[in-house]
Motif scaffolding. Structure first.
Motif, PDB file in Angstrom:
ATOM      1  N   HIS A  94       0.857  -1.192   0.000  1.00 57.14           N
ATOM      2  CA  HIS A  94       0.000   0.000   0.000  1.00 57.14           C
ATOM      3  C   HIS A  94       0.889   1.236   0.000  1.00 57.14           C
ATOM      4  CE1 HIS A  94       0.977   0.896   4.206  1.00 57.14           C
ATOM      5  NE2 HIS A  94       0.840  -0.405   4.429  1.00 57.14           N
ATOM      6  N   ALA A  95       0.251   2.403  -0.165  1.00 56.83           N
ATOM      7  CA  ALA A  95       1.010   3.658  -0.222  1.00 56.83           C
ATOM      8  C   ALA A  95       0.719   4.562   0.969  1.00 56.83           C
ATOM      9  CB  ALA A  95       0.692   4.399  -1.522  1.00 56.83           C
ATOM     10  N   ASN A  96       0.210   3.982   2.058  1.00 59.29           N
ATOM     11  CA  ASN A  96      -0.098   4.770   3.254  1.00 59.29           C
ATOM     12  C   ASN A  96       1.170   4.902   4.107  1.00 59.29           C
ATOM     13  OD1 ASN A  96      -2.834   4.863   2.471  1.00 59.29           O
ATOM     14  ND2 ASN A  96      -3.193   2.866   3.411  1.00 59.29           N
ATOM     15  N   VAL A  97       2.033   5.798   3.712  1.00 62.46           N
ATOM     16  CA  VAL A  97       3.321   5.968   4.393  1.00 62.46           C
ATOM     17  C   VAL A  97       3.094   6.573   5.777  1.00 62.46           C
ATOM     18  CG1 VAL A  97       5.598   7.037   4.262  1.00 62.46           C
ATOM     19  CG2 VAL A  97       4.433   6.311   2.161  1.00 62.46           C
ATOM     20  N   PRO A  98       3.548   5.912   6.837  1.00 66.53           N
ATOM     21  CA  PRO A  98       3.336   6.448   8.190  1.00 66.53           C
ATOM     22  C   PRO A  98       4.070   7.770   8.402  1.00 66.53           C
ATOM     23  CG  PRO A  98       3.990   4.131   8.246  1.00 66.53           C
ATOM     24  CD  PRO A  98       4.226   4.616   6.849  1.00 66.53           C
ATOM     25  N   LYS A  99       3.572   8.537   9.332  1.00 66.07           N
ATOM     26  CA  LYS A  99       4.207   9.809   9.668  1.00 66.07           C
ATOM     27  C   LYS A  99       5.623   9.563  10.181  1.00 66.07           C
ATOM     28  CE  LYS A  99       3.452  14.017  12.380  1.00 66.07           C
ATOM     29  NZ  LYS A  99       2.581  14.679  13.392  1.00 66.07           N
TER      30      LYS A  99
END
Length: 245
Positions: A94-99
């Protein structure tokens, strides 16, 4: 006062020391994107934040910029940022890069945040936006104005097709063009905006060039009615009778 002076001196010495390390890093790597997993990287991140928020003195900011520090992660190295993003997507699915996430020591989350901000301000090229969307990035939206312009262009194009086919732009209110463009209702809405003086000038000009009349026709002022003087005379006689004249 002595403690304050000592503190200021320590901050100056600390800034000079980190600046020297940063200069050496830039000379070696050709860029200023220091990995955040080290002390120098964390210092660079804090300096970048101070620069963006206006808390970094201008003389220090100028000196760092002349040294080669960029105040945006991967500035001028977009393809490198995109490569790191694809590596993250390939690994995580996925492309939900964490902060605060770093990829190969590079602040990928900060870079992605910058892409979203550029998109909102209409500064992200459409080709880059499309590539980011293709790998699954969400929130890469253009500004609201960009969206309104795109919708207007779609309907204006449909209006042009209608005019070429029908020979006029008197579109019935319930007309749907091409199966899904509610052209009649849209055109009525544009006329309403024109009356309210809220229609974008560029949109106004485009509609006018297509032959759309946006201003209501002025009502013809008729001359005074011939019967009006007669009514006045009858009224005058009526009041005279009441007054006993």
């Amino acid at each position: 006062m002595i403690n304050a002076a000592a503190g200021a001196q320590n901050r100056t010495e600390r800034f000079a020391a980190y600046s020297a390390h940063l200069e050496a890093f830039i000379a070696t790597h050709g860029h200023s994107d220091v990995p955040r997993d080290g002390e120098l990287g964390r210092w660079v991140a804090s300096i970048r934040k101070a620069g963006r928020t206006g808390r970094l003195p201008s003389d220090k900011k100028t000196a760092l910029q002349e040294m080669g520090l960029t105040f945006k992660p991967l500035e001028g190295r977009w393809e490198e940022g995109f490569r790191l993003l694809k590596a993250f997507v390939s690994r995580e699915g996925h492309a939900n890069v964490p902060k605060n996430h770093t990829e190969e020591g590079i602040p990928l989350s900060a870079w992605l945040h910058e892409q979203r901000r550029e998109a909102r301000n209409d500064r992200l090229p459409s080709e880059r936006r499309e590539r980011l969307v293709e790998v699954g990035v969400r929130g890469i939206f253009a500004s609201k104005k960009h969206g309104r312009d795109a919708k207007f262009d779609k309907h204006a194009s449909a209006l042009g097709a209608y005019k070429r086919r029908e020979g006029h732009v008197s579109v019935p209110r319930d007309h749907v063009e091409g199966g899904n463009v509610r052209l009649g209702a849209w055109l009525a809405a544009q006329r309403a905006k024109a009356l309210q003086k809220t229609l974008d000038p560029a949109h106004y000009a485009k509609l006018a060039s297509l032959g759309v009349r946006l201003e209501p026709s002025k009502a013809v002022r008729l001359g005074p009615s011939k019967a009006r003087p007669a009514r006045k005379e009858r009224g005058a006689r009526y009041w005279k009778v009441l007054a006993g004249a």
